[in-house]
Scaffold this motif. Structure first.
Motif, PDB file in Angstrom:
ATOM      1  N   PRO A  68      -3.059  12.828  -1.139  1.00 35.00           N
ATOM      2  CA  PRO A  68      -4.140  12.780  -0.160  1.00 35.00           C
ATOM      3  C   PRO A  68      -5.297  13.676  -0.588  1.00 35.00           C
ATOM      4  CG  PRO A  68      -2.255  13.983   0.718  1.00 35.00           C
ATOM      5  CD  PRO A  68      -1.845  13.431  -0.602  1.00 35.00           C
ATOM      6  N   PRO A 111      -5.633  10.127   3.541  1.00 42.52           N
ATOM      7  CA  PRO A 111      -4.737   9.371   2.656  1.00 42.52           C
ATOM      8  C   PRO A 111      -5.543   8.615   1.599  1.00 42.52           C
ATOM      9  CG  PRO A 111      -4.741   8.449   4.884  1.00 42.52           C
ATOM     10  CD  PRO A 111      -5.598   9.672   4.911  1.00 42.52           C
ATOM     11  N   ILE A 170      -9.981   2.754  -1.697  1.00 41.58           N
ATOM     12  CA  ILE A 170      -9.287   3.825  -2.397  1.00 41.58           C
ATOM     13  C   ILE A 170     -10.159   5.072  -2.300  1.00 41.58           C
ATOM     14  CG2 ILE A 170      -8.427   4.647  -4.622  1.00 41.58           C
ATOM     15  CD1 ILE A 170      -8.000   1.709  -5.391  1.00 41.58           C
ATOM     16  N   LEU A 200      -5.377   5.646   0.489  1.00 37.13           N
ATOM     17  CA  LEU A 200      -5.645   4.226   0.747  1.00 37.13           C
ATOM     18  C   LEU A 200      -5.938   3.998   2.216  1.00 37.13           C
ATOM     19  CD1 LEU A 200      -2.826   2.585  -1.380  1.00 37.13           C
ATOM     20  CD2 LEU A 200      -5.268   2.455  -1.820  1.00 37.13           C
ATOM     21  N   LYS A 201      -6.980   3.248   2.480  1.00 37.20           N
ATOM     22  CA  LYS A 201      -7.316   2.784   3.829  1.00 37.20           C
ATOM     23  C   LYS A 201      -7.431   1.275   3.734  1.00 37.20           C
ATOM     24  CE  LYS A 201      -8.347   6.379   6.398  1.00 37.20           C
ATOM     25  NZ  LYS A 201      -7.540   6.636   7.558  1.00 37.20           N
ATOM     26  N   THR A 222      -9.195  -3.219   1.116  1.00 33.14           N
ATOM     27  CA  THR A 222      -8.604  -1.911   0.845  1.00 33.14           C
ATOM     28  C   THR A 222      -9.640  -0.983   0.243  1.00 33.14           C
ATOM     29  OG1 THR A 222      -6.503  -3.005   0.406  1.00 33.14           O
ATOM     30  CG2 THR A 222      -6.714  -0.748  -0.361  1.00 33.14           C
ATOM     31  N   CYS A 230     -10.128   8.790  -3.661  1.00 33.35           N
ATOM     32  CA  CYS A 230      -9.526   9.787  -4.548  1.00 33.35           C
ATOM     33  C   CYS A 230     -10.601  10.768  -4.987  1.00 33.35           C
ATOM     34  CB  CYS A 230      -8.908   9.132  -5.781  1.00 33.35           C
ATOM     35  SG  CYS A 230      -7.495   8.084  -5.423  1.00 33.35           S
ATOM     36  N   MET A 243      -4.332   4.446  -9.390  1.00 32.32           N
ATOM     37  CA  MET A 243      -4.146   3.689  -8.150  1.00 32.32           C
ATOM     38  C   MET A 243      -4.492   2.221  -8.365  1.00 32.32           C
ATOM     39  SD  MET A 243      -3.318   3.962  -4.889  1.00 32.32           S
ATOM     40  CE  MET A 243      -3.540   5.670  -4.493  1.00 32.32           C
ATOM     41  N   LEU A 297       0.823  -1.211   0.000  1.00 30.33           N
ATOM     42  CA  LEU A 297       0.000   0.000   0.000  1.00 30.33           C
ATOM     43  C   LEU A 297       0.858   1.264   0.000  1.00 30.33           C
ATOM     44  CD1 LEU A 297      -2.823  -1.103   2.461  1.00 30.33           C
ATOM     45  CD2 LEU A 297      -2.864  -1.093  -0.035  1.00 30.33           C
ATOM     46  N   LYS A 298       1.949   1.246   0.751  1.00 29.84           N
ATOM     47  CA  LYS A 298       2.853   2.404   0.755  1.00 29.84           C
ATOM     48  C   LYS A 298       3.455   2.624  -0.636  1.00 29.84           C
ATOM     49  CE  LYS A 298       2.634   3.860   4.960  1.00 29.84           C
ATOM     50  NZ  LYS A 298       1.903   5.078   5.220  1.00 29.84           N
ATOM     51  N   GLU A 343       0.732   4.291  -2.791  1.00 32.27           N
ATOM     52  CA  GLU A 343       0.211   5.593  -2.357  1.00 32.27           C
ATOM     53  C   GLU A 343       0.679   6.749  -3.225  1.00 32.27           C
ATOM     54  OE1 GLU A 343       1.040   6.346   1.753  1.00 32.27           O
ATOM     55  OE2 GLU A 343      -1.004   5.893   2.334  1.00 32.27           O
ATOM     56  N   ASP A 344       1.843   6.624  -3.842  1.00 29.77           N
ATOM     57  CA  ASP A 344       2.374   7.709  -4.674  1.00 29.77           C
ATOM     58  C   ASP A 344       1.529   7.958  -5.926  1.00 29.77           C
ATOM     59  OD1 ASP A 344       4.401   8.009  -2.865  1.00 29.77           O
ATOM     60  OD2 ASP A 344       5.863   6.856  -4.024  1.00 29.77           O
TER      61      ASP A 344
END
Length: 191
Positions: free
Chosen positions: A74, A84, A95, A86-87, A93, A97, A106, A65-66, A69-70
């Protein structure tokens, strides 16, 4: 993936070696009354009854996930608050956005990362919910792993319906649901 997660979270090297030895020895065989297979190495999945497997799985998912994230920044909620993109809880998960193209990027990034880890999305278990101008937009269709993600309008999520019904019931009977326990009651049984 597990070794990468252990390194990223600064797990001591001797623990990494111990875990590597532990997981490299998982084997199974199948038997019937007349036949038994040779031993088969287990390489994917969470070992049932293993207390460390779920923790390692969550660590590995966090690394994935990290890395994804790019793909989107956020979401600005206003007042200096940011959500953020992603949760997650275990392998579930969400998303979040504010732009359609960020959501698509993503999903593509997560699909690539999961494929690299020999994991995959289950589009049948996935749902999408797009909100535009405070209204549900059921025309917005997303795909993952070349398969369409059904919208919540097409196939509601049973768990969410259950939570919604419980919430409605609770708000009707709010006095009985939110009573404080009397202070003289013990919270834990005494020895």
């Amino acid at each position: 993936m597990i070794q990468l997660a252990l390194r990223m979270y600064h797990v001591p090297e001797d623990i990494q070696v111990m875990l590597d030895d532990y997981f490299s020895g998982f084997q199974i065989r199948f038997s019937s009354n007349s036949y038994t297979t040779d031993l088969i190495n287990l390489e994917i999945g969470i070992a049932m009854g293993c207390t460390i497997s779920p923790i390692l799985f969550v660590m590995a998912m966090e690394v994935i996930l990290k890395a994804a994230e790019d793909s989107a920044g956020p979401d600005n909620l206003g007042g200096g608050c940011y959500m953020p993109p992603l949760k997650a809880f275990m392998d579930d998960t969400t998303i979040i956005c504010s732009k359609e193209n960020e959501t698509r990027q993503m999903l593509e990034r997560l699909d690539v990362l999961l494929a690299w880890c020999r994991m995959k999305f289950k589009s049948k278990k996935s749902r999408s919910l797009s909100i535009r101008k405070d209204k549900i937009d059921a025309t917005m269709i997303f795909t993952v792993a070349s398969q369409q993600i059904r919208t919540v309008s097409q196939e509601p999520v049973k768990t969410l319906r259950f939570i919604h019904e419980r919430y409605r019931k609770r708000t009707r009977n709010s006095r009985s649901c939110y009573r404080k326990p009397a202070s003289h009651h013990q919270m834990w049984p005494s020895g």
